[in-house]
Design a protein around this motif. Structure first.
Motif, PDB file in Angstrom:
ATOM      1  N   TRP A 387     -28.630  38.756 -15.800  1.00 43.49           N
ATOM      2  CA  TRP A 387     -28.665  38.381 -17.216  1.00 43.49           C
ATOM      3  C   TRP A 387     -28.758  39.622 -18.083  1.00 43.49           C
ATOM      4  O   TRP A 387     -29.570  40.508 -17.835  1.00 43.49           O
ATOM      5  CB  TRP A 387     -29.858  37.464 -17.488  1.00 43.49           C
ATOM      6  CG  TRP A 387     -29.747  36.117 -16.857  1.00 43.49           C
ATOM      7  CD1 TRP A 387     -30.452  35.640 -15.790  1.00 43.49           C
ATOM      8  CD2 TRP A 387     -28.872  35.056 -17.258  1.00 43.49           C
ATOM      9  NE1 TRP A 387     -30.070  34.354 -15.503  1.00 43.49           N
ATOM     10  CE2 TRP A 387     -29.094  33.964 -16.389  1.00 43.49           C
ATOM     11  CE3 TRP A 387     -27.914  34.920 -18.261  1.00 43.49           C
ATOM     12  CZ2 TRP A 387     -28.416  32.768 -16.491  1.00 43.49           C
ATOM     13  CZ3 TRP A 387     -27.223  33.729 -18.366  1.00 43.49           C
ATOM     14  CH2 TRP A 387     -27.478  32.661 -17.495  1.00 43.49           C
ATOM     15  N   ASP A 450     -21.432  32.663 -18.543  1.00 44.16           N
ATOM     16  CA  ASP A 450     -22.711  31.953 -18.527  1.00 44.16           C
ATOM     17  C   ASP A 450     -23.614  32.434 -19.665  1.00 44.16           C
ATOM     18  O   ASP A 450     -23.573  33.594 -20.063  1.00 44.16           O
ATOM     19  CB  ASP A 450     -23.399  32.173 -17.185  1.00 44.16           C
ATOM     20  CG  ASP A 450     -24.372  31.057 -16.838  1.00 44.16           C
ATOM     21  OD1 ASP A 450     -24.547  30.137 -17.667  1.00 44.16           O
ATOM     22  OD2 ASP A 450     -24.946  31.093 -15.725  1.00 44.16           O
ATOM     23  N   ILE A 451     -24.446  31.532 -20.163  1.00 43.45           N
ATOM     24  CA  ILE A 451     -25.363  31.840 -21.264  1.00 43.45           C
ATOM     25  C   ILE A 451     -26.696  31.155 -20.996  1.00 43.45           C
ATOM     26  O   ILE A 451     -26.746  30.067 -20.406  1.00 43.45           O
ATOM     27  CB  ILE A 451     -24.773  31.399 -22.634  1.00 43.45           C
ATOM     28  CG1 ILE A 451     -25.674  31.853 -23.794  1.00 43.45           C
ATOM     29  CG2 ILE A 451     -24.543  29.898 -22.670  1.00 43.45           C
ATOM     30  CD1 ILE A 451     -25.026  31.658 -25.165  1.00 43.45           C
ATOM     31  N   ASP A 452     -27.778  31.793 -21.406  1.00 43.73           N
ATOM     32  CA  ASP A 452     -29.109  31.207 -21.265  1.00 43.73           C
ATOM     33  C   ASP A 452     -29.971  31.690 -22.429  1.00 43.73           C
ATOM     34  O   ASP A 452     -29.720  32.750 -23.003  1.00 43.73           O
ATOM     35  CB  ASP A 452     -29.740  31.626 -19.934  1.00 43.73           C
ATOM     36  CG  ASP A 452     -30.870  30.703 -19.500  1.00 43.73           C
ATOM     37  OD1 ASP A 452     -31.112  29.688 -20.194  1.00 43.73           O
ATOM     38  OD2 ASP A 452     -31.514  30.976 -18.460  1.00 43.73           O
ATOM     39  N   ILE A 453     -30.966  30.888 -22.779  1.00 41.60           N
ATOM     40  CA  ILE A 453     -31.870  31.217 -23.883  1.00 41.60           C
ATOM     41  C   ILE A 453     -33.294  31.169 -23.359  1.00 41.60           C
ATOM     42  O   ILE A 453     -33.696  30.208 -22.702  1.00 41.60           O
ATOM     43  CB  ILE A 453     -31.706  30.238 -25.061  1.00 41.60           C
ATOM     44  CG1 ILE A 453     -30.263  30.253 -25.559  1.00 41.60           C
ATOM     45  CG2 ILE A 453     -32.656  30.599 -26.197  1.00 41.60           C
ATOM     46  CD1 ILE A 453     -29.960  29.176 -26.577  1.00 41.60           C
ATOM     47  N   PHE A 454     -34.048  32.212 -23.646  1.00 45.98           N
ATOM     48  CA  PHE A 454     -35.428  32.307 -23.179  1.00 45.98           C
ATOM     49  C   PHE A 454     -36.305  32.698 -24.360  1.00 45.98           C
ATOM     50  O   PHE A 454     -36.160  33.794 -24.920  1.00 45.98           O
ATOM     51  CB  PHE A 454     -35.519  33.346 -22.055  1.00 45.98           C
ATOM     52  CG  PHE A 454     -36.898  33.536 -21.502  1.00 45.98           C
ATOM     53  CD1 PHE A 454     -37.435  32.594 -20.637  1.00 45.98           C
ATOM     54  CD2 PHE A 454     -37.656  34.642 -21.840  1.00 45.98           C
ATOM     55  CE1 PHE A 454     -38.710  32.766 -20.119  1.00 45.98           C
ATOM     56  CE2 PHE A 454     -38.926  34.823 -21.334  1.00 45.98           C
ATOM     57  CZ  PHE A 454     -39.453  33.874 -20.469  1.00 45.98           C
ATOM     58  N   ARG A 461     -24.294  36.362 -18.662  1.00 49.11           N
ATOM     59  CA  ARG A 461     -23.960  37.033 -17.411  1.00 49.11           C
ATOM     60  C   ARG A 461     -22.542  36.646 -17.021  1.00 49.11           C
ATOM     61  O   ARG A 461     -22.011  35.629 -17.478  1.00 49.11           O
ATOM     62  CB  ARG A 461     -24.957  36.699 -16.298  1.00 49.11           C
ATOM     63  CG  ARG A 461     -24.956  35.258 -15.837  1.00 49.11           C
ATOM     64  CD  ARG A 461     -25.953  35.042 -14.708  1.00 49.11           C
ATOM     65  NE  ARG A 461     -26.131  33.624 -14.423  1.00 49.11           N
ATOM     66  CZ  ARG A 461     -27.072  33.139 -13.609  1.00 49.11           C
ATOM     67  NH1 ARG A 461     -27.911  33.955 -13.015  1.00 49.11           N
ATOM     68  NH2 ARG A 461     -27.165  31.840 -13.414  1.00 49.11           N
ATOM     69  N   TRP A 464     -21.632  32.706 -12.379  1.00 48.80           N
ATOM     70  CA  TRP A 464     -22.187  31.387 -12.677  1.00 48.80           C
ATOM     71  C   TRP A 464     -23.233  30.959 -11.651  1.00 48.80           C
ATOM     72  O   TRP A 464     -23.673  29.812 -11.652  1.00 48.80           O
ATOM     73  CB  TRP A 464     -21.068  30.345 -12.734  1.00 48.80           C
ATOM     74  CG  TRP A 464     -20.100  30.611 -13.848  1.00 48.80           C
ATOM     75  CD1 TRP A 464     -18.988  31.393 -13.795  1.00 48.80           C
ATOM     76  CD2 TRP A 464     -20.182  30.112 -15.188  1.00 48.80           C
ATOM     77  NE1 TRP A 464     -18.359  31.414 -15.019  1.00 48.80           N
ATOM     78  CE2 TRP A 464     -19.062  30.637 -15.899  1.00 48.80           C
ATOM     79  CE3 TRP A 464     -21.072  29.273 -15.867  1.00 48.80           C
ATOM     80  CZ2 TRP A 464     -18.822  30.349 -17.237  1.00 48.80           C
ATOM     81  CZ3 TRP A 464     -20.825  28.996 -17.191  1.00 48.80           C
ATOM     82  CH2 TRP A 464     -19.714  29.524 -17.872  1.00 48.80           C
ATOM     83  N   SER A 467     -30.469  32.151 -10.365  1.00 51.76           N
ATOM     84  CA  SER A 467     -31.544  31.441 -11.048  1.00 51.76           C
ATOM     85  C   SER A 467     -31.440  31.586 -12.559  1.00 51.76           C
ATOM     86  O   SER A 467     -30.841  32.523 -13.071  1.00 51.76           O
ATOM     87  CB  SER A 467     -32.901  31.967 -10.571  1.00 51.76           C
ATOM     88  OG  SER A 467     -33.025  33.344 -10.861  1.00 51.76           O
ATOM     89  N   ARG A 468     -32.025  30.630 -13.258  1.00 52.11           N
ATOM     90  CA  ARG A 468     -32.108  30.708 -14.719  1.00 52.11           C
ATOM     91  C   ARG A 468     -33.286  31.611 -15.087  1.00 52.11           C
ATOM     92  O   ARG A 468     -34.183  31.894 -14.280  1.00 52.11           O
ATOM     93  CB  ARG A 468     -32.296  29.318 -15.339  1.00 52.11           C
ATOM     94  CG  ARG A 468     -31.358  28.246 -14.835  1.00 52.11           C
ATOM     95  CD  ARG A 468     -29.891  28.642 -14.926  1.00 52.11           C
ATOM     96  NE  ARG A 468     -29.429  28.722 -16.317  1.00 52.11           N
ATOM     97  CZ  ARG A 468     -28.195  29.089 -16.662  1.00 52.11           C
ATOM     98  NH1 ARG A 468     -27.313  29.432 -15.715  1.00 52.11           N
ATOM     99  NH2 ARG A 468     -27.825  29.121 -17.935  1.00 52.11           N
ATOM    100  N   LEU A 469     -33.296  32.037 -16.338  1.00 55.15           N
ATOM    101  CA  LEU A 469     -34.327  32.976 -16.776  1.00 55.15           C
ATOM    102  C   LEU A 469     -35.729  32.406 -16.648  1.00 55.15           C
ATOM    103  O   LEU A 469     -36.671  33.103 -16.258  1.00 55.15           O
ATOM    104  CB  LEU A 469     -34.056  33.389 -18.221  1.00 55.15           C
ATOM    105  CG  LEU A 469     -32.915  34.395 -18.393  1.00 55.15           C
ATOM    106  CD1 LEU A 469     -32.472  34.454 -19.845  1.00 55.15           C
ATOM    107  CD2 LEU A 469     -33.338  35.776 -17.919  1.00 55.15           C
ATOM    108  N   ASP A 471     -36.903  30.588 -14.525  1.00 54.17           N
ATOM    109  CA  ASP A 471     -37.360  30.555 -13.134  1.00 54.17           C
ATOM    110  C   ASP A 471     -37.665  31.932 -12.572  1.00 54.17           C
ATOM    111  O   ASP A 471     -38.267  32.039 -11.502  1.00 54.17           O
ATOM    112  CB  ASP A 471     -36.293  29.886 -12.254  1.00 54.17           C
ATOM    113  CG  ASP A 471     -36.007  28.456 -12.682  1.00 54.17           C
ATOM    114  OD1 ASP A 471     -36.955  27.769 -13.117  1.00 54.17           O
ATOM    115  OD2 ASP A 471     -34.837  28.033 -12.595  1.00 54.17           O
TER     116      ASP A 471
END
Length: 720
Positions: A387, A450-454, A461, A464, A467-469, A471
């Motif tokens: 990420w 891929d996209i994630d929000i924390f 990233r 695909w 783990s997600r952030l 986790d």
């Protein structure tokens, strides 16, 4: 008209960059074949004269700099730019240990270090050496690289008391003039393990000869049976000249500043150099057994070329740079190599497990820092699956808002869509950098990623899987009370990027430990109670000193007073919250007098990102890999919106301003030591035996993750 002038400037500096590579190739030939020719070559570079190629590049550079100065830019000194150009040439020339056996190498004259404790540093190709006059009058020569974490120890020319030690500028390891390691901070407390012995960490020493004219020579290989050749009295001391040159152009060696020439010029030169490097690498006749290595190097260089173009020409306004890309991919021969998809070596993870980081105390070898072929593997196995931080949700609040991140030759966009959702995608071609995103096209004409929000922070990233952030974040419960999702960006001095010519792994290891704080960051140790044990909660949470140190600078005193003015609870309650955090791995409310750093679990995702939480604001810090020896510090600050009617608002604003300045000063201190380390890891003779203390626990975890994901890094010598 301005665009036309900028295009002409670009072309002028690109041509100098191409010539720079050609001269480096010439220097490589001399370095590996004839010592006297090498000395004459360096002397010609240093004097800006001596042969037609050197005269030509100097004249072309002088013309380019003159044109640059005419166009209203802040004036640039030709000498500064030329020194940078020739330093890059010299840094690109490597001589392997088998080649070093051919000669004894002249170091200096005895009269240059006449008294006990006198020392002088020299550079023999990529080998940093120090000659030291001993108490008995003899001369000893050592590899000038700390056996702990590969920093240069001695700088310049000076004197050490015969009964005193020289301290490594990175972590404060002490070495006497006979090369013996006398102290490692924390060793007497058992922080390196019960079997740690200072005797095993002496500096590497080489054989010395002194001729009848007091010329001092060194033998860098046990196989050399040649006799040292006497040097004329007026012979130019090339090793010392090279050391002085490298010191003069490396940010931080002298003054702690970021760059000695405008970034625009530096990148134009770099693009021309990379273009010629790629062209020559494609044209080389490569034996069958090492073609995979060439393919990896090509991939790495092309990524760095694209990254440089994206950085210096983000809007695509300089057509000449698109022409560079087309030339790289242009001919049929080039397309057969460059256009070919790479078969990355398979990394066999079966049977490999994470060892206990407290037991894995030996550091990875130095060849991994800055190697082009390895960097291509890192992109696939370390960087793409990781990420990467882009921005905060409140930086793209409305439909149609977008921003981007340039990393390893890719441009990744984050867009707030018409329905309010967030979308991430990347450019399919670097030449499209000036025309995207096209909001009318499917996926905005981008390749989805891929996209994630924390906690309100947006990451992307290029794979695909994984783990997600949420986790993989280390102790996320500490962040809960701060309501980070509601924060707004702090502009101005709170937002900046700094490009550095250092491997991102070296930089990130620096930021994973506080063992170096007492030696490097005097200001931080004045302000905060830094512990030598960085494991767990106690290393993440750093209390502000109470009472304040009497040695605070005015800006440090301002920060202390402002932080105290906005206190919402007592120092005693602060300690109770720290104890609560240590027991529960969470916080019921915000700490006020403490700062702490939050990041991913390095053994799961070796992600170069940290979130530093202070009483008055938070700072995100990420490292963006750009090439084997090119990185970008991506620093952003955020805080809650201040209420002008709140009596604390002025104190909070002043605290933010003071702290942002102090953090920037600390970053420059880190830049300085990492440039020194990058020069050190270029050595081909250094046999790294570095060991980790308890305070370097997270560095050990980071290196363990690299070893597991790229087992090739376990080899002591470069296998690619």
């Amino acid at each position: 008209m301005i665009l036309v002038k900028e295009t002409k400037l670009c072309e002028l500096f690109l041509e100098v960059g191409r010539q720079q590579y050609s001269i480096a190739a010439m220097g490589n030939y001399f370095a590996k074949n004839e010592q006297e020719a090498w000395n004459s070559f360096v002397a010609a570079l240093l004097s800006e004269d001596g042969n037609s190629a050197v005269k030509e590049i100097y004249q072309n550079l002088a013309n380019a700099v003159a044109e640059y100065n005419k166009q209203g830019h802040p004036e640039v000194n030709i000498k500064i730019v030329y020194n940078y150009v020739i330093a890059k040439i010299i840094r690109s020339i490597f001589v392997e240990p088998l080649e070093l056996k051919k000669n004894w190498y002249f170091v200096c004259r005895g009269g240059e270090i006449p008294n006990p404790g006198d020392f002088i540093t020299v550079q023999i190709f990529q080998e940093p050496l120090v000659a030291v006059r001993q108490a008995d009058g003899t001369i000893r020569i050592f590899l000038n690289v700390c056996t702990h974490r590969q920093s240069l120890i001695f700088e310049g020319h000076g004197c050490v008391g015969v009964d005193k030690s020289t301290l490594c500028p990175y972590h404060g390891w002490a070495f006497s003039i006979d090369g013996h390691c006398k102290n490692a901070p924390g060793a007497n407390r058992g922080e390196f393990g019960a079997d740690f012995d200072l005797k095993n960490y002496s500096l590497q020493e080489f054989e010395v000869k002194i001729d009848e004219n007091q010329g001092i020579f060194v033998k860098l290989s046990e196989n050399s049976h040649l006799k040292p050749e006497s040097q004329p009295e007026n012979h130019q001391n090339i090793g010392i000249e090279i050391t002085n040159l490298l010191n003069s152009v490396s940010p931080g060696y002298a003054d702690g500043e970021t760059a000695t020439l405008p970034e625009q010029i530096r990148f134009w030169l770099r693009i021309g150099y990379l273009e010629e490097n790629i062209k020559q690498l494609i044209a080389e006749s490569i034996p069958e057994g090492i073609r995979d290595s060439r393919q990896l190097r090509l991939e790495s260089l092309i990524r760095e070329l694209k990254q440089a173009i994206l950085t210096v020409d983000s809007d695509g306004s300089t057509p000449e740079l698109n022409d560079v890309v087309q030339r790289v991919y242009g001919s049929d021969e080039q397309e057969q190599i460059v256009g070919k998809s790479i078969e990355y070596p398979k990394i066999d993870l079966d049977g490999l497990e994470y060892s206990d980081s407290s037991q894995r105390r030996q550091a990875l070898p130095i060849w991994i820092y800055g190697d082009a072929a390895l960097f291509a593997l890192e992109v696939e196995h370390l960087i793409k699956p990781t990420w990467q931080f882009v921005c905060h949700i409140n930086e793209v609040p409305q439909p149609g808002n977008f921003t981007w991140l340039d990393i390893v030759g890719e441009r990744a966009f984050v867009i707030r869509t018409a329905n309010g959702e967030l979308f991430a995608g990347k450019l399919q071609d670097v030449t499209q950098r000036g025309s995207y995103p096209k909001f009318g096209l499917p996926n905005y004409g981008l390749e989805p990623i891929d996209i994630d929000i924390f906690y309100g922070f947006i990451f992307i990233r290029f794979t695909w899987e994984g783990s997600r952030l949420a986790d993989s974040w280390y102790l996320p419960g500490l962040l809960e009370p701060y309501q980070l999702e509601n924060m707004q960006p702090i502009g101005g001095t709170g937002r900046y990027d700094i490009n550095v010519e250092v491997d991102y792994k070296l930089l990130w290891e620096n930021f994973l430990e506080d063992y170096h704080f007492p030696m490097m960051h005097k200001g931080l140790t004045r302000r905060f109670g830094v512990s030598s044990d960085c494991e767990g909660i106690n290393g993440m949470i750093i209390p502000m000193r109470d009472p304040a140190s009497p040695n605070l600078t005015p800006i440090e005193r301002q920060y202390y007073d402002c932080a105290k003015a906005i206190a919402r609870h007592s120092w005693e309650h602060e300690q109770q919250l720290q104890d609560f955090a240590a027991e529960n791995h969470a916080l019921p409310e915000t700490l006020c007098y403490s700062a702490f750093c939050s990041m991913s679990a390095q053994e799961e995702i070796p992600m170069p990102f940290s979130l530093s939480v202070f009483p008055e604001h938070v700072q995100t810090f990420s490292l963006v890999p750009a090439g084997p020896r090119e990185s970008r510090f991506h620093v952003r600050s955020y805080g809650h919106t201040l209420n002008p009617d709140d009596t604390n608002s002025k104190a909070i604003e002043e605290a933010r301003r003071a702290n942002i300045q102090l953090l920037l000063e600390s970053l420059h201190e880190d830049i300085r030591v990492n440039y020194i380390c990058q020069d050190s890891v270029s050595s081909r003779l250094f046999e790294k035996i570095g060991v980790f203390s308890i305070a370097e626990f997270d560095v050990a975890k980071f290196q363990e993750a690299i070893r597991v994901k790229l087992p090739i890094t376990s080899f002591q010598r470069k296998p690619l």
